[in-house]
Design an enzyme around this catalytic site. Structure first.
Site, short mmCIF file in Angstrom:
data_model
loop_
_atom_site.label_atom_id
_atom_site.label_comp_id
_atom_site.label_asym_id
_atom_site.label_seq_id
_atom_site.Cartn_x
_atom_site.Cartn_y
_atom_site.Cartn_z
N LYS A 289 1.09 -1.11 -0.05
CA LYS A 289 0.04 -0.12 0.09
C LYS A 289 0.80 1.10 -0.24
O LYS A 289 1.97 1.29 0.84
CB LYS A 289 -0.91 -0.04 1.14
CG LYS A 289 -1.84 -0.95 1.32
CD LYS A 289 -2.98 -0.99 0.04
CE LYS A 289 -3.94 -1.83 0.09
NZ LYS A 289 -5.06 -1.70 1.14
N ASP B 120 -2.80 -6.44 0.65
CA ASP B 120 -1.43 -6.78 0.96
C ASP B 120 -1.26 -7.69 2.13
O ASP B 120 -0.10 -8.10 2.56
CB ASP B 120 -0.58 -5.43 1.27
CG ASP B 120 -1.40 -4.57 2.70
OD1 ASP B 120 -2.59 -4.92 2.69
OD2 ASP B 120 -0.57 -3.82 3.02
N ASP C 240 -3.42 -8.42 17.43
CA ASP C 240 -4.08 -7.86 16.04
C ASP C 240 -5.26 -8.64 15.74
O ASP C 240 -4.96 -9.65 15.36
CB ASP C 240 -3.15 -7.61 14.90
CG ASP C 240 -3.62 -6.61 13.95
OD1 ASP C 240 -4.25 -5.46 14.17
OD2 ASP C 240 -3.92 -6.88 12.74
N GLU D 70 -6.95 -6.62 20.74
CA GLU D 70 -7.52 -5.48 19.73
C GLU D 70 -8.62 -5.94 19.21
O GLU D 70 -8.48 -6.14 17.80
CB GLU D 70 -6.38 -5.11 18.58
CG GLU D 70 -6.84 -3.89 17.92
CD GLU D 70 -6.89 -3.95 16.32
OE1 GLU D 70 -7.52 -3.11 15.65
OE2 GLU D 70 -6.97 -5.32 15.81
N LYS E 294 0.57 4.51 9.14
CA LYS E 294 0.66 3.03 8.86
C LYS E 294 1.20 2.89 7.37
O LYS E 294 1.79 1.87 7.16
CB LYS E 294 -0.88 2.54 8.66
CG LYS E 294 -1.53 2.02 9.88
CD LYS E 294 -2.87 1.51 9.75
CE LYS E 294 -2.92 0.18 9.14
NZ LYS E 294 -4.10 -0.49 9.02
#
Length: 664
Positions: free
Chosen positions: A252, A347, A382, A411, A521
């Protein structure tokens, strides 16, 4: 069902399927519903057994005169597996005292009441488990009640004396003793339930931009220079996004575009490339030796490092060629990438846990053991809600059996059932809905839920922002909104978190998205914190003060003691946190009142209304409060005028001044 019914024992998680949770230093409410047939009095005690076999025996009190719930507080002081049970009994003294008081005053069964009382105290005086002084005291009372001469009031006074009450409080006059089952309680280290977190991207810390616009990545060495500043703000934990190699395929570009430019670093969550996978360090950040040095520097600064654990892979990850069965292959032969419609993560390949569950479990455990071996004892996980719950139950159990100090933060911004399920099966902490709870009704509902409804198993970590989340409240509320949310997060729960840049009021969103424009990010972000502070563009001083207040007030280190009070303004939130003197370690009770204007666009004047019993104070009290944010002092009572200007002083954190006895 025993002779004395004991039901609705708490704390419990799904009837004992999983252990209830505590952390070292936590004050936990215990209790049950206890009753019996007829009108005879009952009593209840907590028996709390520590891992070393020591038993804490505490009397429980009836919550209200009209119900049958008995509760009390106890503090857990050591890690390990505790257990507890409730002891219920017929309270023979309380039954006699009530009957004697009513009947003797009415002239009914007078001699019989004295005879029953004398018989009761004679029985207590012969109890070998009581001290010699207590037995002597009770024998004297029995003799006094047996006398036929003398005023009735004086004879009764012997049985109603403070000495008798004190002796019976610790060791009641009990019969028909009944026990509940033993219930499990898992107590973990303090950091599992209390602490202040800070997040930064190590590649951005110390990153430099060349004249041609290209960037040189920050490293663990440059990131080390930021550690004293993070520690000086009062944080306990520094969380790092993934530090692994990043894939090239479908990388990205800036602002999540599919058009990366040369030098764009890509998302750290697109893990894996030519340099390795989850057990490798991105070459731009340094080596394993550099990381060890970084960990040592953090420890010296008083910080623990939390590492991201993201079970997913870029198309370039070694797993893709070595274990293609770990992914989902579509009918056209391609591998499915991650999606959260309308968001697409081309990705990233998600793991398919059903294709080779044993192989995936073994690899996940191997990776965790590798980083634990380097000295990492906290993992921010995550998107755990996109993986099977039984996987997390297994892997956390395996890790914590060997390493009970390891803490996992979920998370999981998802529905209540999977979020709470993750907590039940082992996650020590979780992100929450706090970020989207902004109005007074929303805050009252949310804080009540986390402090009184899910507190037996769910530990909230109140992050004010993340790289992915920039709410409308922050986008349009300006500096006042950032200060308001920091106060709520720092005082609403014992664990809270800040993503780097929050102190600089980074509130410009990518159009149409609830995230920052020029999102870190997908690019490097160099920040000049010192200049921002010098120019008055930073709220780092506010954050530092909040963390200092948290460290100096043990009441803020607790979750289950939050209670709401009233105000005449729908934008003024009022809540307290109180901790009894026996639990503070100072010999004094610790009480804080938090009053917040949650409208970042206004000045509010109103009257707040306090339930003083919740503060450990008589209903007609006047008392001194000191605002820990401004150090102003006032005299308060149950009803008080406040004025909160969102642009200058949006909140009070009022310390109620207690004397050494714990009263105001």
């Amino acid at each position: 069902m025993g002779r004395i019914p004991i039901i609705d024992v708490f704390p419990q998680v799904d009837g004992g399927r999983w252990a209830a949770k505590g952390f070292v230093g936590e004050v936990i409410p215990f209790g049950a519903t206890v009753f019996r047939e007829g009108h005879d009095a009952v009593g209840a005690h907590l028996e709390l057994e520590a891992p070393d076999g020591t038993v804490i025996d505490r009397a429980l009190t009836r919550t209200y005169s009209w119900d049958d719930e008995w509760r009390g507080l106890a503090q857990v002081t050591a890690e390990g597996d505790w257990r507890y049970r409730i002891r219920a009994y017929s309270d023979d003294y309380a039954t006699w005292e009530h009957n004697a008081t009513v009947k003797i005053a009415a002239g009914i069964d007078v001699d019989l009441m004295f005879a029953i009382g004398a018989q009761l105290f004679s029985r207590l005086a012969s109890d070998a488990e009581r001290s010699a002084d207590t037995r002597e005291l009770f024998a004297g009372v029995a003799a006094t009640l047996s006398e036929t001469a003398g005023p009735q009031a004086e004879r009764l006074a012997a049985a109603y004396s403070p000495a008798v009450a004190e002796a019976l409080h610790a060791h009641p006059a009990q019969s028909l003793v009944t026990y509940s089952a033993w219930h499990p309680l898992r107590v973990e280290r303090t950091r599992a339930g209390s602490g202040a977190w800070y997040e930064f991207f190590p590649r951005s810390v110390g990153a430099t931009q060349k004249a041609d616009g290209s960037w040189v990545s920050g490293t663990f060495t440059t990131a080390t220079e930021r550690l004293p500043e993070v520690a000086a703000m009062g944080f306990d934990v520094l969380y790092l996004p993934p530090i692994h190699p990043i894939g090239e395929a479908y990388r990205k570009g800036r602002n999540n575009t599919l058009d990366p430019q040369p030098g764009d670093p890509g998302s750290p969550w697109a893990i894996g490339g030519a340099a390795g996978g989850h057990d490798a360090i991105h070459p731009d950040l340094g080596t394993e030796s550099d990381f060890r040095t970084f960990l040592a520097a953090a420890d010296k600064a008083g910080l623990e490092i939390a590492l991201d654990f993201a079970l997913q892979a870029s198309p370039d990850h070694p797993w893709v060629t070595e274990h293609p069965e770990w992914f989902t292959t579509l009918p056209d032969g391609s591998i499915a990438y991650a999606e959260n419609p309308p968001k697409k993560y081309q990705d990233i390949y998600p793991i398919n846990f059903d294709n080779d569950p044993q192989g995936i479990r073994a690899e996940a455990l191997r990776i965790l053991e590798y980083w634990i071996g380097l000295g990492v004892h906290i993992f921010r996980v995550d998107n755990p809600h996109t993986k099977p719950l039984d996987f997390w139950e297994w892997v956390i159990h395996e890790v914590n059996t060997a390493h009970p100090e390891v803490v996992f933060l979920a998370e999981a911004f998802t529905r209540p059932a999977p979020m709470q399920g993750l907590a039940k099966v082992g996650f020590q902490q979780s992100y929450t809905y706090f970020t989207w709870r902004n109005t007074r009704p929303e805050i009252e509902e949310f804080f009540t839920s986390i402090s009184q409804e899910t507190d037996a198993f769910f530990r909230p970590n109140l992050f004010v922002n993340t790289p992915d989340i920039l709410t409308e409240y922050l986008q349009f509320g300006g500096r006042p909104a950032y200060r308001i949310r920091a106060v709520l997060a720092a005082t609403g729960a014992p664990t809270w978190g800040v993503y780097s840049g929050y102190e600089l009021i980074e509130n410009v969103a990518r159009p149409g998205a609830e995230e920052n424009i020029d999102n870190e990010k997908y690019e490097y972000k160099a920040r000049d914190f010192a200049t921002a502070e010098a120019d008055g563009r930073s709220i780092a001083a506010d954050i530092t003060l909040l963390n200092a207040i948290r460290r100096s007030h043990p009441a803020l280190g607790q979750l289950r003691n939050l209670r709401f009070h009233g105000s005449d303004d729908d934008s003024i939130v009022v809540y307290s946190k109180h901790l009894d003197a026996e639990f503070t370690g100072t010999g004094r009770a610790d009480t804080l009142l938090v009053v917040v204007n949650v409208d970042p666009h206004s000045v509010r004047e109103t009257t707040v209304h306090l339930d003083l019993e919740l503060l450990g104070l008589p209903a007609d009290s006047t008392f001194t409060v000191t605002d820990r944010l401004s150090e102003h002092t006032w005299e308060w009572s149950a009803h008080n005028y406040v004025r909160l200007d969102a642009f200058t002083q949006p909140a009070h954190i009022l310390h109620v001044i207690h004397d050494e006895s714990g009263t105001s």
